[in-house]
Design an enzyme around this catalytic site. Structure first.
Site, short mmCIF file in Angstrom:
data_model
loop_
_atom_site.label_atom_id
_atom_site.label_comp_id
_atom_site.label_asym_id
_atom_site.label_seq_id
_atom_site.Cartn_x
_atom_site.Cartn_y
_atom_site.Cartn_z
N SER A 177 8.29 4.02 0.58
CA SER A 177 7.21 3.41 -0.19
C SER A 177 7.27 3.84 -1.66
O SER A 177 7.15 3.01 -2.57
CB SER A 177 5.85 3.81 0.40
OG SER A 177 4.80 3.20 -0.31
N SER A 185 0.86 -1.18 0.00
CA SER A 185 0.00 0.00 0.00
C SER A 185 0.89 1.23 0.00
O SER A 185 1.86 1.30 0.78
CB SER A 185 -0.91 0.01 1.23
OG SER A 185 -1.79 1.13 1.18
N GLU A 186 0.58 2.20 -0.85
CA GLU A 186 1.51 3.30 -1.08
C GLU A 186 1.70 4.21 0.12
O GLU A 186 2.65 5.00 0.15
CB GLU A 186 1.08 4.12 -2.29
CG GLU A 186 -0.19 4.92 -2.08
CD GLU A 186 -0.64 5.58 -3.38
OE1 GLU A 186 -0.70 6.82 -3.39
OE2 GLU A 186 -0.95 4.88 -4.34
N ASN A 187 0.82 4.10 1.13
CA ASN A 187 1.03 4.91 2.33
C ASN A 187 2.05 4.29 3.28
O ASN A 187 2.29 4.81 4.36
CB ASN A 187 -0.28 5.19 3.06
CG ASN A 187 -1.02 3.92 3.44
OD1 ASN A 187 -1.05 2.96 2.68
ND2 ASN A 187 -1.63 3.91 4.61
#
Length: 225
Positions: free
Chosen positions: A89, A47-49
């Site tokens: 990330s 997940s990009e967060n």
């Protein structure tokens, strides 16, 4: 003939992910893929967060609102999962470390152009997020979307009319009617919803399609045979 449900579409995508691959799930419909991923697949969801090894949506009442995905929805974490800051990330995303990114889209062109951040409607705020970084950084870009708009207009088109996210990046499209690969000589239908003909699919696709060999059959539960 009933198009696939959102859950069946998510299950179909989950069952096609590469074994032990590193995969990003975009905001919106793609996040549901996590709920159908077989544990034995070895797939690590990103997940990009700043999360690796994302698990399925938690049961109602078991949500931890300090544990959310990039779309601000509660998630679970599989054993061995980890957290990190956004710079790391995005380095993963931009550096070619993700095998697949599964993204939603407003339109995809026959050449693999992706439009997924704005319809140009001033009444709708744009949501670019990390889509550009994923589109140019992941090794493969898969799109997961309904085959047509709510008004019945094709989403797979000759040329995107919405603002582009990236050019020539999409390699495979999963819709509620078919699985289509973008190849050198056009749009190749790999699987088709049970009861649907190539001719009927062409009617709702704004670019010529072809079937190199007999397409596989998509069942209503999202399984492909």
């Amino acid at each position: 003939m009933t198009p696939l449900s959102r859950d069946a579409l998510a299950r179909m995508v989950a069952l096609h992910l590469p074994s032990e691959g590193f995969v990003n799930l975009g905001i919106g419909a793609p996040t549901h893929v996590a709920d159908f991923l077989p544990t034995e697949s070895g797939v690590i969801l990103h997940s990009e967060n700043g999360i690796l090894n994302v698990g399925p949506k938690p049961a109602v009442g078991q949500e931890d609102w300090d544990l959310i995905n990039a779309g601000k929805m509660p998630i679970s974490l599989r054993t061995g999962g980890s957290y990190f800051d956004s710079s790391l990330s995005f380095a993963m995303m931009r550096g070619g470390h993700l095998d697949v990114a599964v993204l939603g889209a407003f339109q995809v062109s026959k050449d693999g152009d992706l439009a997924n951040w704005s319809t140009g409607d001033n009444g709708s705020p744009p949501g670019i997020g990390g889509a550009i970084d994923l589109a140019v950084g992941a090794k493969s870009i898969w799109v997961m979307m309904d085959h047509t708009t709510k008004e019945g207009q094709p989403r797979i088109v000759e040329r995107c009319v919405y603002p582009l996210t990236a050019r020539n990046v999409v390699t495979r499209i999963f819709t509620n009617l078919a699985i289509i690969d973008i190849v050198e000589n056009g749009l190749a239908v790999r699987a088709l919803l049970e009861g649907l003909s190539i001719e009927a699919l062409q009617e709702v696709t704004d670019s010529p399609i072809h079937a190199p060999g007999a397409p596989q059959i998509i069942k209503q539960d999202g399984s492909v045979v």
